[in-house]
Write an enzyme that holds these catalytic residues in place. Structure first.
Site, PDB file in Angstrom:
ATOM      1  CG  ASP A 175      36.805  39.032  34.651  1.00 42.10           C
ATOM      2  OD1 ASP A 175      35.704  39.081  35.329  1.00 42.10           O
ATOM      3  OD2 ASP A 175      37.911  38.573  35.457  1.00 42.10           O
ATOM      4  CB  ALA A 227      39.740  41.792  36.619  1.00 40.57           C
TER       5      ALA A 227
HETATM    6  O1  MRU Z   1      35.397  34.730  39.470  1.00 36.39           O
HETATM    7  P1  MRU Z   1      35.362  35.957  39.702  1.00 36.39           P
HETATM    8  O2  MRU Z   1      34.954  36.485  41.549  1.00 36.39           O
HETATM    9  O3  MRU Z   1      37.211  36.691  39.681  1.00 36.39           O
HETATM   10  O4  MRU Z   1      34.883  36.906  38.895  1.00 36.39           O
HETATM   11  C1  MRU Z   1      34.937  38.393  38.853  1.00 36.39           C
HETATM   12  C2  MRU Z   1      33.909  39.189  37.985  1.00 36.39           C
HETATM   13  O5  MRU Z   1      33.578  38.857  36.941  1.00 36.39           O
HETATM   14  C3  MRU Z   1      33.913  40.719  38.212  1.00 36.39           C
HETATM   15  O6  MRU Z   1      32.968  41.092  37.310  1.00 36.39           O
HETATM   16  C4  MRU Z   1      35.231  41.642  37.589  1.00 36.39           C
HETATM   17  O7  MRU Z   1      36.553  40.586  37.589  1.00 36.39           O
HETATM   18  C5  MRU Z   1      35.852  42.715  37.778  1.00 36.39           C
HETATM   19  S1  MRU Z   1      36.077  43.210  39.279  1.00 36.39           S
HETATM   20  C6  MRU Z   1      36.166  44.766  39.969  1.00 36.39           C
END
Ligand code: MRU
Length: 361
Positions: A244, A55
């Protein structure tokens, strides 16, 4: 000599060459390839294809991206500039729906256009650059501060379980869920970390295990279906995950599988902590039921990473990228303005009040 992955910037602006430089995270850990992004389509693709993901990193990419695209709008006329800006912004915003940092960063950038309308287009472009740089710098401070709060909940030698990658590769530095681990590492706390591999895209195996291992952290990779056993064995003192989008009531969307980890943690009386920059808390979203969950192509489940397809052709596949952890499964949500506990509505009011008092956005 091969550079340590921790020495790379996740997202970097090369203003002179009018491009964004990212590490293509789909190729990690085998290959470290830097990719330059210039056009709206290249930026959109990089976000959608998870070349850059997590995120906060998506937010920083969108901020630098919209600045670069705004720079290319060749006009002195504000109304024309603004209309083109909004078109580009809406396009980038459509890349992924769940992580609120994408729209949050783009809204901040749009706010800069509106607030500086009287100054003219040239000046607005300068202000946009400053704002994007500020978003990245804030991200570093936010992660470090979350790390300090998180560390206050741990003791030397603790076992920590994490899911997906909420690490440095998902942010500008430190990560969110990994920040307490890195700060503890600096102090010689000797944590033992369990990283869920995180099907289907293996962010835990390819990214979290990689960056923790490269940092000298004692990390053990497990398949997603092993976390309950590891907890039952008494090897886990706390779970730390990222997020997210956090709804106003504390329901939290994070990588698919997170809610299952939270259920197991509750069963084994293990605290379950969500590390959340306030930029990921969306007070306009009332509950988890209102969060749009991204659906991804079925090939990610049936084929990707395998030499040959591992499912019968034509079988139905359900591939949501995120799930929502109910607020009652969450022990606390750790932000850069303090640790929020249930009832989260009230706790968030205090957190956002603190943020406002500091004059931060
Ligand atoms: O699909 P992604 O790899 O973007 O998913 C990322 C996550 O779910 C993370 O845990 C979230 O974005 C937090 S990152 C600090």
């Amino acid at each position: 000599m091969k550079r340590n992955i921790m020495e790379y910037e996740t997202v970097e602006l090369d203003d002179e060459r009018s491009c964004l430089v990212i590490i293509d995270q789909t190729l990690l850990p085998a290959t470290t390839k830097l990719v330059e992004l210039r056009t709206a389509q290249e930026i959109w693709d990089a976000i959608y294809l998870l070349k850059v993901r997590g995120a906060p990193a998506i937010g920083v990419t969108a901020a630098f991206g919209i600045y670069l695209l705004a720079k290319q709008i060749d006009t002195e006329d504000y109304d024309f500039f603004y209309r083109e800006f909004v078109k580009e912004k809406n396009f980038l915003n459509s890349a992924r729906p769940t992580a609120v940092n994408l729209s949050w960063a783009l809204e901040r950038m749009e706010g800069v256009c509106k607030a500086n309308r009287e100054k003219g287009v040239k000046e607005i472009k300068e202000e946009l650059k400053k704002e994007a740089v500020a978003i990245k710098e804030e991200d570093i401070w936010v992660c470090r501060t979350i790390g300090e709060y998180g560390l206050s909940l741990l003791k030397p030698g603790d076992g920590i379980l994490t899911h997906c990658n909420a690490g440095q590769l998902a942010t500008s530095k430190y990560g969110t869920a990994t920040a307490p681990i890195y700060l503890g590492q600096e102090k010689g706390y000797g944590f033992r970390v369990f990283a869920d591999e995180t099907r289907p895209l293996l962010q835990g195996a390819r990214l979290t295990a990689y960056e923790l291992y490269a940092s000298g952290v004692d990390v053990t990779l497990i398949c997603d279906n092993m976390s309950a056993m590891v907890m039952k064995n008494g090897w886990v003192n706390a779970v730390f995950v990222g997020c997210d989008r956090v709804a106003a009531n504390g329901d939290t969307a994070n990588k698919i599988g997170t809610s299952l980890v939270a259920v197991a943690a509750k069963q084994y009386h293990i605290p379950f902590y969500v590390c959340a920059p306030t930029s990921t808390i969306d007070l306009d979203t009332k509950t988890g039921a209102d969060i749009q969950i991204e659906q991804r192509p079925e090939e990610e489940v049936t084929q990707m990473w395998y030499e040959e397809r591992m499912a019968p052709k034509g079988v139905k596949v359900y591939n949501p990228a995120f799930d929502v952890t109910d607020n009652e499964l969450i022990t606390a949500i750790i932000t850069e303005y303090g640790i929020a506990k249930a009832p989260f509505e009230t706790a968030f009011q205090e957190i956002f009040q603190k943020k406002e008092e500091k004059g931060n956005r």
